[in-house]
Every structure is written in structure tokens, then in C-alpha cells.
Write an enzyme that holds these catalytic residues in place. Structure first.
Site, PDB file in Angstrom:
ATOM      1  N   LEU A  59      49.417  48.917  40.194  1.00 33.18           N
ATOM      2  CA  LEU A  59      48.326  48.122  39.583  1.00 33.18           C
ATOM      3  C   LEU A  59      48.223  46.409  39.423  1.00 33.18           C
ATOM      4  O   LEU A  59      49.219  46.024  39.258  1.00 33.18           O
ATOM      5  CB  LEU A  59      47.982  48.822  38.055  1.00 33.18           C
ATOM      6  CG  LEU A  59      48.021  50.233  37.942  1.00 33.18           C
ATOM      7  CD1 LEU A  59      47.616  50.465  36.526  1.00 33.18           C
ATOM      8  CD2 LEU A  59      46.508  50.515  38.841  1.00 33.18           C
ATOM      9  N   ASP A  60      47.150  45.961  40.159  1.00 32.64           N
ATOM     10  CA  ASP A  60      46.795  44.591  39.742  1.00 32.64           C
ATOM     11  C   ASP A  60      46.302  44.418  38.434  1.00 32.64           C
ATOM     12  O   ASP A  60      45.297  44.961  38.244  1.00 32.64           O
ATOM     13  CB  ASP A  60      45.912  43.980  41.128  1.00 32.64           C
ATOM     14  CG  ASP A  60      45.675  42.569  40.633  1.00 32.64           C
ATOM     15  OD1 ASP A  60      46.634  41.994  40.033  1.00 32.64           O
ATOM     16  OD2 ASP A  60      44.667  42.030  41.284  1.00 32.64           O
ATOM     17  N   LYS A  61      47.012  43.672  37.835  1.00 35.28           N
ATOM     18  CA  LYS A  61      46.776  43.674  36.228  1.00 35.28           C
ATOM     19  C   LYS A  61      45.254  42.945  36.270  1.00 35.28           C
ATOM     20  O   LYS A  61      44.236  43.386  35.374  1.00 35.28           O
ATOM     21  CB  LYS A  61      47.734  42.484  35.583  1.00 35.28           C
ATOM     22  CG  LYS A  61      47.126  41.932  34.156  1.00 35.28           C
ATOM     23  CD  LYS A  61      48.144  40.844  33.738  1.00 35.28           C
ATOM     24  CE  LYS A  61      47.893  39.466  34.497  1.00 35.28           C
ATOM     25  NZ  LYS A  61      46.678  38.895  34.017  1.00 35.28           N
TER      26      LYS A  61
END
Length: 501
Positions: free
Chosen positions: A350-352
């Protein structure tokens, strides 16, 4: 508009087919329905014929059209099987309705299969409706992406500025972008500096500082300063155009299992028809009398039982619904193959920013210093930022207003590119920005810098506040978690997936 019209047409056909099909199903089981059992069977057959005919030849006409088109190319697909199977059921039932003596002569019970034809067509129409709606959702995602493009560009040619349609920008054009404008095409900064909001592409809520030599991307928003850049990618070569093209390709792609279903259908359909013909020949040559009637009866039975093929119907529908539902929720699936192989995933990365977080900067900490209190620090910072267009400044102003603080009008506002700002608030000289800005002005920050390091390590952006040459404190800003992010990560882990940020 065309897509919405297609959905409305398919929805209307499905509803009518479902209602008539339901009535046909009830009439076909009249012995179970109080009040219908007393109606003579032959009379009921006429009613069922009238109810089924519109379903067969109006709602189901698209299957005949598709079958004719396929047969012209000497191939067969699911349309051929659907048209053949339902037609066989309808025509056999019509013979039983209007020429019952032909069936009775074989010694077989006179029975009709109108409900088979009507219900099969209604169910397939439901699948086609879901497919059309899913395509519409994906198309809506494409329209939203297209809507991000700038419509005009301010180019400098032969030393003269002129506004032209963004589509007319050519490679090598020098383009001027002012604060608040969308960048029309991809390019490289030639002159000036600014902070650019690239959240539409990266999800990153914090603006990215741009100066000479940095790349800029079309459809992103210039927030603070003006700059000039050289166009390096235009038209279909821009980053946004490539994203749109990927979504369009995903919409028309086929998963491996769907391609398998098409190949199976290409063999399955002629095989079923061949078996039905063989059945007819065997019964006609070797069956008991009346051979023709029994041969026709068994020929029709094979076609009815074989229609339809669940794999050929369910697979494309499931893929279109999956990609469409994803697009509706902002998840772009590259193609059917990606969707099909998702069950083999072991790790989710996941990209924050913008995924787990809100995608919008908010003030998380206000740290007072040198006798100032938190409200005073926030009020001075918010007043200084009132005229700023920077997203971090807007976050400070929102927090101050939400806290009910009265903000003053700043005077002598000066933005210091890449560092912060200077302004006069209530007669005090306010500095707001990075440690370099404060220290370059001779302001001592002391142990406050250690706190800043700690907050930075937590993923927060820190802005120091100084008043008349004295460090007053600092404001920390971050992109905070969405309320449901924790539950989403928990749900992914409960599926046996490793979740990485």
C-alpha cells in the site's frame, strides 16, 4: 449519453422479460396455483404463447442478430446456442399449442417449454445489463480522468504570449503557468519555481517543490509561484493520456479464463448441434413409431438441455462487474488477467498517501515555546498564512478557524520559495517555515529542534514560528489516516495476506 441509453434499453428489456417470464413460470405450473388449476391446459398454452412471444422475438432479438452475424463468418458463439436452444423450446411448444395431435400421435404427453425459453432469455439479459452497467462505471472513471485535463495553455512563441487550446501545444513550446492553473502538458521547468499539487497522479497531499530542471506533469495544479516550462510530451504521450489508455484497454481486455470460455464455446456450440442432429438421425432410423415425431422431440430436448453455457455467460459478466465496481470506488484494474490472478496474491503493498490517508494535510501538533501558548502560536501562524495559496498554509488557517481563533490580516506578505514566508501580524514580524528560514534570520531554536526531528520521524511536516526574532513554537502538519484504514488492513490480514506500506 450513448452508454446511459444502452443501460436504459437493456434494463427495460430485462424488466419486461422478467415480468413476462415470471407469469409464464406461474402458468406453466398451474396445478400448484389455486384458481389456475381449473383452466384447461390447452387454453393455458395459448396464454403462455402470447406471453412468451414478446420475450422470444423482442427482448431476445439481440441474440438472433448476434447469431446471424457470427454464422456469416462460419463460426459459432454463445449467441448461436442461446438462439438455437430457446427457439427450439419455443417452436416445439408452439407445435404442442397449435398442433397438439402431432405430439399426441407419438404417444408422448403434450407438454410445453415456454418457461424454459422465457427464463433463459431473462437471465441472460440480466447478465448483459450488469455488463452494460459495469462498462458505464468504467467509462465514468475515464470521463473523470479526462476532465482533469487543462483546456487551454499559455504559450510563448516568438516572444509573444497567447492562449491556445491545450491540444494545440507542440513539442518544444515554452509554456507559462500561473498560480492556481492546471499544467496543460508534461514538460521540464525552464525558468521560475513553484509548489505543484500532484495528488491527482500520486495521491500525495503535500505539494512538490519545482525549480529549473524539474519535470512537471500535465493536469497537476500549480499552487504558488509562476514558472515557464518546455513541453516534452503532448497529446496521447502525456502521463494522463497513458492512464486513460490503460483504463480503456482494461475495459476491453479478456481474462485467460474468458478466452478459454470463448474457445470452448466455439467447439461446444457446433458439438451440441451435431449431437442433436445425430440424436435425430438415430431416433429417425432406429426408433419406434412415429419415428419423425420422436426424433424431433429428442432433437429439441438435446438443444434445450445444452442451453445456455454458464461459463460463457458468467465469466464476461463477472469480469465486467469486477472492473466496473473497482472503477466506481477509484480502483483501476489493469485488465481481466489481473483480476483473475488476484486470488494468488500473497502480499499487498500500500502507498500511504491517499490510500491509507485522507489525501489532505491537517494540523496534528502545535508546540509552544519561550512563554508563548499554543493558541497564540496557532493564531500568529494562521494570520500569517491567510493570504497564502500553499496547501500547508491552508491547513493552518483551517485549524485556526476551527479552533475559533480570530485571525488578523497580514501585511507585507513575502513568500520565500522552498522555505516559508515573512509577514507582519499585529505589528509583529512573523517568520513561518523551515528551520533554515528561521536560523538564517538569526533566530535561536535550541531544544525545539530536537522536538522537530521527532515529529519529522513520525512523518509530519514541521513549520517553525518566530515572532520579532524570538522562536514562538512550531506547527506540525501531516496527512492523517482515513477512519476505515485500520479495519481495511485488518480485513486484508484476515485473508492471509501480508500487508506492507
Amino acid at each position: 449519453m450513448e452508454r446511459r441509453q444502452e443501460v436504459r434499453t437493456r434494463k427495460r428489456k430485462f424488466i419486461i422479460a422478467a415480468v413476462l417470464g415470471g407469469l409464464v413460470m406461474i402458468g406453466s405450473n398451474q396445478e400448484w396455483i389455486p384458481g389456475l388449476a381449473s383452466i384447461p391446459s390447452q387454453t393455458m398454452f395459448y396464454v403462455l404463447f402470447l406471453l412468451t412471444a414478446p420475450v422470444q422475438f423482442w427482448a431476445g432479438w439481440q441474440f438472433y442478430r448476434g447469431a446471424f452475424a457470427t454464422l456469416k463468418h462460419r463460426t459459432a458463439d454463445m449467441n448461436v446456442l442461446i438462439a438455437t436452444g430457446t427457439s427450439a423450446a419455443f417452436l416445439y411448444s408452439s407445435v404442442a399449442t397449435f398442433l397438439p395431435s402431432v405430439i399426441a400421435a407419438s404417444g408422448a404427453e403434450v407438454h410445453v417449454y415456454y418457461e424454459t425459453a422465457a427464463i433463459i432469455i431473462a437471465l441472460i439479459l440480466l447478465g448483459r445489463l450488469l455488463e452494460a452497467r459495469a462498462k458505464g462505471q468504467t467509462s465514468e472513471a475515464i470521463r473523470k480522468l479526462m476532465g482533469l485535463r487543462a483546456t487551454t495553455a499559455r504559450v510563448i512563441r516568438n516572444g509573444k504570449e497567447s492562449d491556445i487550446p491545450a491540444d494545440e501545444v507542440i513539442l518544444g513550446d515554452l509554456v507559462l503557468v500561473r498560480p492556481g492553473e492546471r499544467i496543460p502538458v508534461d514538460g521540464v521547468v525552464r525558468e521560475g519555481r513553484s509548489a505543484v499539487d500532484e495528488s491527482m497522479l500520486t495521491g500525495e497531499s503535500m505539494p512538490v517543490e519545482k525549480e529549473e530542471g524539474d519535470e512537471v506533469i500535465g493536469a497537476t495544479i500549480n499552487r504558488t509561484g509562476s514558472f515557464k516550462f518546455v513541453a516534452t510530451k503532448v497529446g496521447r504521450d502525456t502521463a494522463l493520456a497513458q492512464i486513460v489508455r490503460l483504463v480503456e484497454e482494461a475495459q476491453g481486455s479478456k481474462a485467460p479464463i474468458q478466452r478459454l470460455a470463448d474457445r470452448v464455446a466455439g467447439v461446444f456450440v457446433p458439438t451440441v448441434i451435431g449431437i442433436a442432429l445425430l440424436t435425430f438421425v438415430v431416433w429417425y432410423l432406429f426408433g419406434p413409431r412415429p419415428t419423425l415425431t420422436l426424433a424431433l422431440l429428442n432433437f429439441v430436448s438435446v438443444l434445450i438441455i445444452a442451453c445456455p453455457c454458464a461459463l460463457g455467460l458468467a465469466t464476461p459478466t463477472a469480469i465486467m462487474v469486477g472492473t466496473g465496481k473497482g472503477a466506481e470506488n477509484g480502483v483501476l484494474i489493469r485488465g481481466g488477467e489481473s483480476l483473475e490472478t488476484a486470488h494468488r496474491l500473497s502480499t499487498i503493498v500500500l502507498d500511504k498517501t491517499g490510500t491509507l490517508t485522507r489525501g489532505e494535510p491537517v494540523v496534528t501538533d502545535v508546540v509552544p515555546w519561550n512563554g508563548f501558548n499554543a493558541e497564540e502560536v496557532l493564531r500568529l501562524a494562521g494570520s500569517a498564512e491567510r493570504v497564502s495559496e500553499h496547501p500547508l498554509g491552508e491547513a493552518v488557517v483551517r485549524r485556526a478557524q476551527k479552533s475559533g481563533l480570530r485571525l488578523s490580516e497580514p501585511r507585507g506578505f513575502v513568500a520565500v520559495p522552498g522555505k516559508g514566508l515573512r509577514a507582519e501580524v499585529e505589528g509583529k514580524q512573523i517568520l513561518l517555515g523551515s528551520a533554515n528560514l528561521i536560523e538564517d534570520d538569526g533566530v535561536a531554536v535550541g531544544e525545539l529542534k530536537d522536538t522537530a526531528v521527532r515529529l519529522s520521524n513520525e512523518g509530519k511536516t514541521v513549520m517553525f514560528v518566530a515572532s520579532d526574532g524570538v522562536a514562538a513554537g512550531m506547527v506540525a502538519i501531516a496527512d492523517t489516516l482515513k477512519p476505515d484504514s485500520g479495519q481495511a488492513v485488518h480485513d486484508l490480514r484476515s485473508l492471509g495476506l501480508d500487508v506492507v506500506m
